[in-house]
Structure formats: structure tokens, C-alpha cells
Scaffold this motif. Structure first.
Motif, PDB file in Angstrom:
ATOM      1  N   LEU A  22       0.824  -1.209   0.000  1.00  0.00           N
ATOM      2  CA  LEU A  22       0.000   0.000   0.000  1.00  0.00           C
ATOM      3  C   LEU A  22       0.857   1.257   0.000  1.00  0.00           C
ATOM      4  CD1 LEU A  22      -2.771  -0.773   2.656  1.00  0.00           C
ATOM      5  CD2 LEU A  22      -3.086  -0.532   0.200  1.00  0.00           C
ATOM      6  N   LEU A  23       1.944   1.209   0.742  1.00  0.00           N
ATOM      7  CA  LEU A  23       2.791   2.392   0.871  1.00  0.00           C
ATOM      8  C   LEU A  23       3.627   2.640  -0.371  1.00  0.00           C
ATOM      9  CD1 LEU A  23       3.948   1.937   4.560  1.00  0.00           C
ATOM     10  CD2 LEU A  23       2.116   3.395   3.693  1.00  0.00           C
ATOM     11  N   GLU A  24       3.807   1.603  -1.195  1.00  0.00           N
ATOM     12  CA  GLU A  24       4.589   1.758  -2.423  1.00  0.00           C
ATOM     13  C   GLU A  24       3.740   2.193  -3.607  1.00  0.00           C
ATOM     14  OE1 GLU A  24       6.611  -1.915  -3.073  1.00  0.00           O
ATOM     15  OE2 GLU A  24       7.926  -1.652  -1.336  1.00  0.00           O
ATOM     16  N   GLU A  25       2.440   1.972  -3.551  1.00  0.00           N
ATOM     17  CA  GLU A  25       1.577   2.306  -4.678  1.00  0.00           C
ATOM     18  C   GLU A  25       0.488   3.270  -4.227  1.00  0.00           C
ATOM     19  OE1 GLU A  25       0.524  -0.693  -7.568  1.00  0.00           O
ATOM     20  OE2 GLU A  25       1.670  -2.166  -6.386  1.00  0.00           O
ATOM     21  N   ARG A 111      -2.514  10.411  -1.111  1.00  0.00           N
ATOM     22  CA  ARG A 111      -2.660  11.783  -1.619  1.00  0.00           C
ATOM     23  C   ARG A 111      -1.434  12.242  -2.402  1.00  0.00           C
ATOM     24  NH1 ARG A 111      -6.747  14.933   2.059  1.00  0.00           N
ATOM     25  NH2 ARG A 111      -7.794  13.156   3.030  1.00  0.00           N
ATOM     26  N   ARG A 112      -0.414  11.429  -2.406  1.00  0.00           N
ATOM     27  CA  ARG A 112       0.802  11.750  -3.148  1.00  0.00           C
ATOM     28  C   ARG A 112       0.502  12.013  -4.622  1.00  0.00           C
ATOM     29  NH1 ARG A 112       6.321   8.151  -3.151  1.00  0.00           N
ATOM     30  NH2 ARG A 112       7.459   9.871  -4.034  1.00  0.00           N
ATOM     31  N   GLU A 113      -0.468  11.288  -5.159  1.00  0.00           N
ATOM     32  CA  GLU A 113      -0.828  11.433  -6.576  1.00  0.00           C
ATOM     33  C   GLU A 113      -1.418  12.801  -6.901  1.00  0.00           C
ATOM     34  OE1 GLU A 113      -0.940   8.756  -9.294  1.00  0.00           O
ATOM     35  OE2 GLU A 113       0.765   8.428  -7.988  1.00  0.00           O
ATOM     36  N   THR A 114      -2.071  13.413  -5.923  1.00  0.00           N
ATOM     37  CA  THR A 114      -2.786  14.660  -6.183  1.00  0.00           C
ATOM     38  C   THR A 114      -2.229  15.850  -5.423  1.00  0.00           C
ATOM     39  OG1 THR A 114      -4.391  14.097  -4.459  1.00  0.00           O
ATOM     40  CG2 THR A 114      -4.948  13.461  -6.722  1.00  0.00           C
ATOM     41  N   THR A 120       6.647  15.563  -2.965  1.00  0.00           N
ATOM     42  CA  THR A 120       8.011  16.069  -2.809  1.00  0.00           C
ATOM     43  C   THR A 120       8.587  15.661  -1.456  1.00  0.00           C
ATOM     44  OG1 THR A 120       7.563  17.943  -4.257  1.00  0.00           O
ATOM     45  CG2 THR A 120       9.423  18.170  -2.749  1.00  0.00           C
ATOM     46  N   TYR A 121       7.783  15.740  -0.404  1.00  0.00           N
ATOM     47  CA  TYR A 121       8.277  15.380   0.926  1.00  0.00           C
ATOM     48  C   TYR A 121       8.675  13.905   0.969  1.00  0.00           C
ATOM     49  CZ  TYR A 121       8.990  15.920   5.914  1.00  0.00           C
ATOM     50  OH  TYR A 121       9.571  15.979   7.165  1.00  0.00           O
ATOM     51  N   ILE A 122       7.844  13.042   0.372  1.00  0.00           N
ATOM     52  CA  ILE A 122       8.177  11.610   0.342  1.00  0.00           C
ATOM     53  C   ILE A 122       9.444  11.390  -0.483  1.00  0.00           C
ATOM     54  CG2 ILE A 122       7.436   9.334  -0.476  1.00  0.00           C
ATOM     55  CD1 ILE A 122       4.565  10.142   0.266  1.00  0.00           C
ATOM     56  N   ASP A 123       9.588  12.094  -1.601  1.00  0.00           N
ATOM     57  CA  ASP A 123      10.803  11.964  -2.413  1.00  0.00           C
ATOM     58  C   ASP A 123      12.055  12.285  -1.604  1.00  0.00           C
ATOM     59  OD1 ASP A 123       9.494  11.125  -4.690  1.00  0.00           O
ATOM     60  OD2 ASP A 123       9.486  13.106  -5.651  1.00  0.00           O
ATOM     61  N   HIS A 124      11.966  13.306  -0.752  1.00  0.00           N
ATOM     62  CA  HIS A 124      13.140  13.740   0.016  1.00  0.00           C
ATOM     63  C   HIS A 124      13.336  12.978   1.327  1.00  0.00           C
ATOM     64  CE1 HIS A 124      12.720  17.556  -2.425  1.00  0.00           C
ATOM     65  NE2 HIS A 124      13.948  17.146  -2.674  1.00  0.00           N
ATOM     66  N   HIS A 125      12.249  12.535   1.956  1.00  0.00           N
ATOM     67  CA  HIS A 125      12.349  11.975   3.310  1.00  0.00           C
ATOM     68  C   HIS A 125      11.779  10.565   3.438  1.00  0.00           C
ATOM     69  CE1 HIS A 125      13.568  15.969   4.625  1.00  0.00           C
ATOM     70  NE2 HIS A 125      12.563  16.443   3.921  1.00  0.00           N
ATOM     71  N   GLY A 126      11.206  10.032   2.360  1.00  0.00           N
ATOM     72  CA  GLY A 126      10.641   8.685   2.396  1.00  0.00           C
ATOM     73  C   GLY A 126       9.340   8.617   3.163  1.00  0.00           C
TER      74      GLY A 126
END
Length: 199
Positions: A22-25, A111-114, A120-126
Motif C-alpha cells: 500500500l505504501l509503495e503504490e 494523496r501523493r498522486e494529487t 516532494t516530501y516523500i521523495d526527500h524523506h521517504g
């Protein structure tokens, strides 16, 4: 799907792998969050609400059922589905941090999709970083911390802290019951305004 001591190790590992999916998709996370919010829904409801094609909606629902995080609640047509509760604590390999994976975190990932700020936060901090930010977002909405305190604690800029706190605000309000805090709305607005000065 709580992790408890009476579950077999194999069940715990399966639970973890299911939640990791779930966390990967983000699309699956978004679907899980929708089902958790609605209590029950049909595939048609999923198609309408999430604007998914029929084949995609069935595929996603079936994947979540197979993963054990969604269950069929009504087997007659149209079938109805519900999200199983998730509350899984993960400890880092170094053993120095624990993260609790909850429906709120899964919703935030979805909500990463929208939401470009969450993405961006996930890209930088996972995702682990997002879990930490979500903890601060809850505390912020309760009037217990400011964006500057979060920035100092996490060694990020005050602007980055404010941006992610604002992005997570709707998630917090949907998933947590917030008591009235000691901070007034004016103080919150002043704090929000401070972020612009931090740029």
C-alpha cells in the motif's frame, strides 16, 4: 490488522508485506483510504469516486482483498467491500526508531498522486519521514508544536516544515478527533505567516 503477540510470525510478516504494498503504490493507498472512510463500498462506488476504469477498479480491489487489507462484506451482487483496520508498528533495522502505520498514514501516501507537496516530501524523506511529519501535524493541530519546532527537531527548513504540515492538515482532520487547543486561530495564522518569512 493489529500486530499483537498472539499472531504467528508468518501472519505478521504477511501483514507487513501487504501494508508495504500500500505504501509503495499511491493508487492502492488511495483506494484503501476511500474504503476506510466509507465503511463499505461497491466497485461501482470506487469507479465513480476515484474516477477509475472498470478493469482498473476491479484489479485494485482484488489486489487489496488478496493482500488481506480489504474484505468482502456482502458476497451477493453487487459485492460490497470494506477496509480492515491497520495498526502496524515497524522498527528500523538499527532499532532506534519506530513507525506506526495507520489508515491516516496510508491516506497521506495515497494523496501523493494529487498533492505535489506530499509527493516532494516523500521523495526527500521517504514514507518513514512522512510518518514522522504526520505525528507533528497532529501535534500542530492540537496546538502543541509549531512548524519551527518541527524544523529544528528534524533538521529541515521552517518553510519545508510548514509546507508539509499544511499538506497534511486535511488528513489530520479526517482521521483524528482534535480537542480544542490552547493556541488561538490568530496564533496559528501568525505561525503560518512566519513560514513566508522563512523562504
Amino acid at each position: 490488522m493489529s500486530r499483537t503477540s498472539n499472531r504467528a510470525d508468518g501472519d505478521i510478516v504477511r501483514d507487513f508485506l501487504s501494508v508495504a504494498g500500500l505504501l509503495e503504490e499511491p493508487q492502492l493507498a488511495q483506494l484503501y483510504a476511500y474504503l476506510a472512510h466509507e465503511d463499505e463500498a461497491t466497485v461501482q462506488d470506487v469507479m465513480d469516486e476515484l474516477e477509475l476504469a472498470q478493469g482498473t477498479a476491479y484489479s485494485y480491489v482484488n489486489r487489496l482483498v488478496d493482500a488481506g487489507v480489504v474484505e468482502i462484506t456482502h458476497d451477493e451482487q453487487p459485492r460490497r467491500y470494506a477496509a480492515r483496520e491497520i495498526d502496524l508498528t515497524v522498527t528500523t533495522a538499527a532499532g532506534d526508531r519506530e513507525y506506526t502505520i495507520t489508515p491516516a498514514l496510508i491516506d497521506a501516501v495515497g494523496r501523493r498522486e494529487t498533492n505535489g507537496d506530499i509527493d516532494t516530501y516523500i521523495d526527500h524523506h521517504g514514507v518513514a519521514g512522512l510518518a514522522t511529519a504526520l505525528t507533528y501535524a497532529v501535534a500542530r493541530e492540537r496546538g502543541e508544536v509549531t512548524h519551527r519546532l518541527m524544523a529544528d527537531d528534524l533538521n529541515i527548513s521552517p518553510l519545508a516544515a510548514e509546507i508539509v504540515l499544511q499538506a497534511l492538515r486535511p488528513v489530520v482532520h479526517e482521521h483524528y478527533e482534535l480537542e480544542a487547543s490552547g493556541a488561538s486561530l490568530d496564533e496559528m495564522d501568525i505561525n503560518n505567516g512566519d513560514a513566508a518569512d522563512d523562504a
